[in-house]
Design a protein around this motif. Structure first.
Motif, PDB file in Angstrom:
ATOM      1  N   ASP A 180      15.660  32.453   7.404  1.00  0.00           N
ATOM      2  CA  ASP A 180      16.235  31.110   7.449  1.00  0.00           C
ATOM      3  C   ASP A 180      15.863  30.282   6.223  1.00  0.00           C
ATOM      4  OD1 ASP A 180      16.412  30.236  10.974  1.00  0.00           O
ATOM      5  OD2 ASP A 180      17.896  30.998   9.540  1.00  0.00           O
TER       6      ASP A 180
ATOM      7  N   LEU B 228      17.367  31.519   3.002  1.00  0.00           N
ATOM      8  CA  LEU B 228      18.772  31.116   2.948  1.00  0.00           C
ATOM      9  C   LEU B 228      18.905  29.673   2.483  1.00  0.00           C
ATOM     10  CD1 LEU B 228      20.910  32.391   5.955  1.00  0.00           C
ATOM     11  CD2 LEU B 228      21.540  32.236   3.535  1.00  0.00           C
ATOM     12  N   THR B 229      18.059  28.833   3.108  1.00  0.00           N
ATOM     13  CA  THR B 229      18.108  27.427   2.770  1.00  0.00           C
ATOM     14  C   THR B 229      17.789  27.225   1.293  1.00  0.00           C
ATOM     15  OG1 THR B 229      17.118  27.199   4.918  1.00  0.00           O
ATOM     16  CG2 THR B 229      17.480  25.188   3.682  1.00  0.00           C
TER      17      THR B 229
ATOM     18  N   ALA C  54      18.242  29.356  -1.151  1.00  0.00           N
ATOM     19  CA  ALA C  54      19.385  29.787  -1.952  1.00  0.00           C
ATOM     20  C   ALA C  54      20.482  28.721  -1.922  1.00  0.00           C
ATOM     21  CB  ALA C  54      19.934  31.106  -1.411  1.00  0.00           C
ATOM     22  N   GLU C  55      20.634  28.162  -0.725  1.00  0.00           N
ATOM     23  CA  GLU C  55      21.655  27.133  -0.591  1.00  0.00           C
ATOM     24  C   GLU C  55      21.324  25.913  -1.448  1.00  0.00           C
ATOM     25  OE1 GLU C  55      22.698  25.242   3.343  1.00  0.00           O
ATOM     26  OE2 GLU C  55      23.472  27.290   3.607  1.00  0.00           O
ATOM     27  N   GLN C  56      20.031  25.539  -1.389  1.00  0.00           N
ATOM     28  CA  GLN C  56      19.606  24.382  -2.185  1.00  0.00           C
ATOM     29  C   GLN C  56      19.855  24.627  -3.665  1.00  0.00           C
ATOM     30  OE1 GLN C  56      15.551  23.604  -1.205  1.00  0.00           O
ATOM     31  NE2 GLN C  56      16.075  22.395   0.613  1.00  0.00           N
ATOM     32  N   GLU C  57      19.540  25.857  -4.075  1.00  0.00           N
ATOM     33  CA  GLU C  57      19.721  26.214  -5.473  1.00  0.00           C
ATOM     34  C   GLU C  57      21.203  26.066  -5.872  1.00  0.00           C
ATOM     35  OE1 GLU C  57      17.818  26.791  -7.861  1.00  0.00           O
ATOM     36  OE2 GLU C  57      19.264  27.544  -9.330  1.00  0.00           O
ATOM     37  N   SER C  58      22.059  26.600  -5.017  1.00  0.00           N
ATOM     38  CA  SER C  58      23.488  26.559  -5.365  1.00  0.00           C
ATOM     39  C   SER C  58      23.992  25.120  -5.364  1.00  0.00           C
ATOM     40  CB  SER C  58      24.300  27.425  -4.406  1.00  0.00           C
ATOM     41  OG  SER C  58      24.718  26.669  -3.306  1.00  0.00           O
ATOM     42  N   ARG C  59      23.458  24.307  -4.455  1.00  0.00           N
ATOM     43  CA  ARG C  59      23.865  22.897  -4.436  1.00  0.00           C
ATOM     44  C   ARG C  59      23.439  22.178  -5.703  1.00  0.00           C
ATOM     45  NH1 ARG C  59      22.830  20.604   1.519  1.00  0.00           N
ATOM     46  NH2 ARG C  59      24.391  21.897   2.526  1.00  0.00           N
TER      47      ARG C  59
ATOM     48  N   ARG D 176      25.695  23.090  -8.402  1.00  0.00           N
ATOM     49  CA  ARG D 176      26.991  22.412  -8.282  1.00  0.00           C
ATOM     50  C   ARG D 176      26.896  20.961  -8.758  1.00  0.00           C
ATOM     51  NH1 ARG D 176      28.641  22.954  -2.455  1.00  0.00           N
ATOM     52  NH2 ARG D 176      27.365  24.820  -2.458  1.00  0.00           N
TER      53      ARG D 176
END
Ligand SMILES: Nc1ncnc2c1ncn2[C@@H]1O[C@H](COP(=O)(O)OP(=O)(O)OP(=O)(O)O)[C@@H](O)[C@H]1O
Ligand SMILES: [Mg+2]
Lengths: 308, 372
Positions: free
Chosen positions: A3, A6-7, A9-14, A17
């Protein structure tokens, strides 16, 4: 475990962006900075400096320019005395611009309504006629207006020809001439937004109004005008603000005797060689416009809340 | 009512006429492109009546409503409202309100303001308006929506606001131009019932436009069937259905068989006709032109399959058998080549329903009608 990773990785992609978005916005921000904020900043800065003898500024900070707007320094004892000559120019300008706005609305509304009720295929032709003046330089159009308004001009000759008047009306170089010139110059800016909102008007609503016992005037007041309100406001703003700062029209049609704010500011940067005062005058004008818009915006949102 | 040709209304009343149109004609455009939307229309719509204009697209229903509302002026003819000539009056002084097909609710007003608009324009006091709006909101069951904006309503709710807005000023006549066309089937059925009961409750004359014949039959006190700018027949739903006077009306309302025929002679109030396949039969006269060539109309339910011992009036070859749930539709090919549809309600036992079987049919007394 999965979890959190994932978070992450998500933060990184955000984050990435967000960076991309900033990079894409940068050119627009730079242009806005360069063409609107910087000149404004320079004007604000100059308004607090001391005028140079041959124009330009001397880097000594002083609020003199703002004081000069309302007061005159006595040459002998240096005391401040109230001077309303600049205030008078502002009031005259506001009056003229306001009058021209109302005039343009009164002429522009029927015009826009006329075009909006034409069959679709004819509308572009009429809109073309409205925008036709933009094809000619404003200076040339204003000279043409001058020829029309002068004592031996089209208006006076035809009125005398018909026998309505015996001696020419002296229109040129009066407030009336400036008023007519302002309406003429800014009328398209009134017609176009009005047309845009009237064109979207569902004319079945007009019929519904008639059906529910409203006469023509009440249909206009209670149905057409409220629905066209965004267009009316946009048109009024587009006429009032440039009208307030108009330069060519009062310079030519007012004959240089009847100053408006724009001419007064131009003189400060020219023959008067008082750049700080010119800058201060420009900022005061802008402040007035912004305050007026804020008051308006507040009244609108209050109205909306009362309705909501 | 013994005679089909009698013109008096079936309910026997002679109520006062609310709308009368005389020789009403409306032509759009000029010269070669001129369109006659209404052609010499005479009509009388009575007080407290649910009156329906029924007809195919382009037959002039909307035009007639717009003339009554005053949005268009007639090319010729006159219109009276409750005995007063209103032909040239502008719409805002006619005590007539319209429910528009697209509702035409004012987007810049709340539901209450929409409903109160007509009263406000009539100069009613704000107290009176408030009370009336409240009453209207409860009539259409929208009390909870009073302060909503109209774009926050569902289609059915908008429909009801439009209705309440048009009813609030208590007009003498309410015009409804296909008000239910935009609603889905279920909502439409509900609104049909609501409209009908609203009309009964308010006692206002409703003039309702539709091109849905079923809607017209279920809701109306009387129906006018229109075609090409003319009114072909005016009557109660029963009259229109049972006693069409015109081939187009018969065809437009419900299922019907129409057979070409030749008039042979009259026998009382019946006419003897010869069909194309040579059989002769008696059919009810309708007072229409029945010289020479004519048509015979037969409703599927007024024909039945001949049983043993019956003398068949017509015989045809079975081409198709369509199961309809409660009944079967038998598609027969007659000797003339024409098709005849028979509704058979009972059991199919004992009948030879194999494709190509010869089937005889019996016509109920009075079931055949002569049409021009
Ligand atoms: N403003 C107009 N200009 C020209 N022709 C028109 C106009 N209004 C209606 N017509 C024509 O008049 C005829 C009748 O139109 P109308 O709208 O009354 O039909 P309708 O019975 O309401 O049809 P629908 O069921 O499709 O609504 C049509 O042929 C139409 O094209
Ligand atoms: Mg229609």
């Amino acid at each position: 475990m999965t979890d959190t990773s994932l978070t992450l990785a998500e933060q990184e992609s955000r984050r990435r962006r967000r960076q991309t978005r900033r990079a894409l916005l940068a050119p627009a921000l730079i242009i806005i900075l360069a063409i609107s904020i910087m000149p404004l900043g320079i004007t604000a800065l100059y308004s607090f400096l001391t005028p140079g003898t041959y124009g330009g500024v001397i880097w000594e900070f002083t609020p003199d320019a703002y004081v000069q707007f309302l007061f005159e320094r006595d040459i002998f004892d240096g005391t401040l005395q109230f001077n309303d000559s600049y205030l008078t120019i502002y009031m005259r300008s506001i009056g003229l611009a306001f009058g021209a706005t109302i005039g343009a609305l009164l002429i522009g509304f029927p015009t826009a309504y006329f075009i909006a009720t034409k069959p679709r295929e004819q509308r572009n032709f009429w809109l073309f006629l409205i925008t036709l003046p933009f094809w000619t330089n404003l200076l040339i159009r204003t000279y043409a207006m001058l020829l029309i308004l002068r004592d031996e001009g089209l208006i006076n000759l035809s009125l005398m020809g018909v026998g309505v008047i015996e001696r020419p009306l002296s229109i040129l170089y009066t407030d009336t001439a400036v008023f007519i010139g302002l309406i003429y110059t800014y009328l398209p800016f009134m017609v176009l937004p009005l047309y845009a909102s009237l064109e979207k008007l569902d004319f079945r609503l007009v019929e519904a109004g008639y059906d529910l016992y409203a006469n023509r005037f009440r249909v206009l007041r209670h149905i057409i005008a409220p629905i066209a309100k965004p267009g009316i406001i946009a048109g009024c703003i587009l006429v009032f603000i440039p009208g307030l700062g108009a330069y060519i029209t009062p310079a030519l049609l007012g004959g240089g005797k009847k100053l408006m704010i724009g001419n007064m500011i131009a003189i400060q940067f020219g023959s008067s060689r008082n750049w700080p005062f010119g800058s201060a005058a420009a900022l005061i004008l802008m402040a007035l416009v912004v305050i007026a818009l804020l008051i308006y915006a507040r009244s609108v949102s209050k109205g909306a809340r009362a309705h909501g | 009512m013994t005679s089909d040709t009698a013109k008096a209304p079936e309910d026997g009343t002679t109520r006062r006429s609310m709308i009368s149109a005389r020789e009403l004609t409306k032509t759009f455009g000029q010269g070669e492109t001129a369109v006659t939307a209404l052609d010499n229309v005479d009509i009388d719509i009575r007080e407290n009546e649910f009156f329906t204009l029924l007809g195919p697209s382009g037959c002039g229903k909307t035009t007639l409503l717009r003339l009554i509302a005053g949005f268009e002026l007639p090319t010729s003819g006159l219109i009276q409202l409750d005995g007063q000539d209103i032909t040239a009056l502008p719409p805002h002084v006619r005590p007539v309100n319209t429910v528009f097909q697209n509702y035409a609710l004012f987007p810049h007003m709340t539901v209450s303001e929409n409903i109160g608009f007509g009263l406000k324009m009539l100069g009613k006091s704000s107290g009176e308006i408030e009370a009336r709006v409240k009453q209207m909101l409860s009539l259409v069951q929208l009390e909870a929506m009073a302060n909503r904006r109209t774009d926050q309503l569902s289609g059915g709710q908008q429909q009801r606001v439009a209705l309440a807005r048009a009813l609030a000023p208590a007009p003498k006549v309410l015009l409804l131009d296909e008000p239910l066309a935009a609603l889905d089937l279920k909502l439409r059925k509900n609104m049909q019932i609501e409209l009908k009961s609203l009309q009964a409750e308010t006692g206002i004359t409703f003039i309702f436009v539709t091109h849905d014949q079923e809607e017209a039959l279920t809701m109306s006190d009387r129906i006018a069937v229109m075609r090409d700018g003319q009114i072909l027949q005016i009557g109660t739903p029963k009259e229109i259905y049972d006693k069409p006077t015109h081939r187009f009306v018969a065809d437009f309302i419900g299922d019907i068989n129409i057979l070409e025929a030749q008039v042979e002679g009259t026998e009382g109030d019946q006419t003897r006709v010869r069909l194309k396949d040579g059989t002769t039969m008696l059919a009810r006269s309708t007072g229409a032109d029945t010289q020479g060539h004519c048509a015979v109309a037969l409703r599927p339910e007024s024909i039945r399959v001949a049983q043993a011992g019956d003398t068949p009036a017509l015989t045809g070859q079975l081409e198709n058998l369509v199961y309809m749930g409660s009944a079967h539709n038998l598609h027969l090919r007659l000797g003339s080549g024409e098709e005849l549809v028979v509704r058979h309600g009972g059991s199919t036992e004992g009948l030879d329903l194999s494709p190509g079987a010869q089937i005889g049919v019996v016509i109920a007394p009075g079931g055949a009608r002569v049409l021009a």
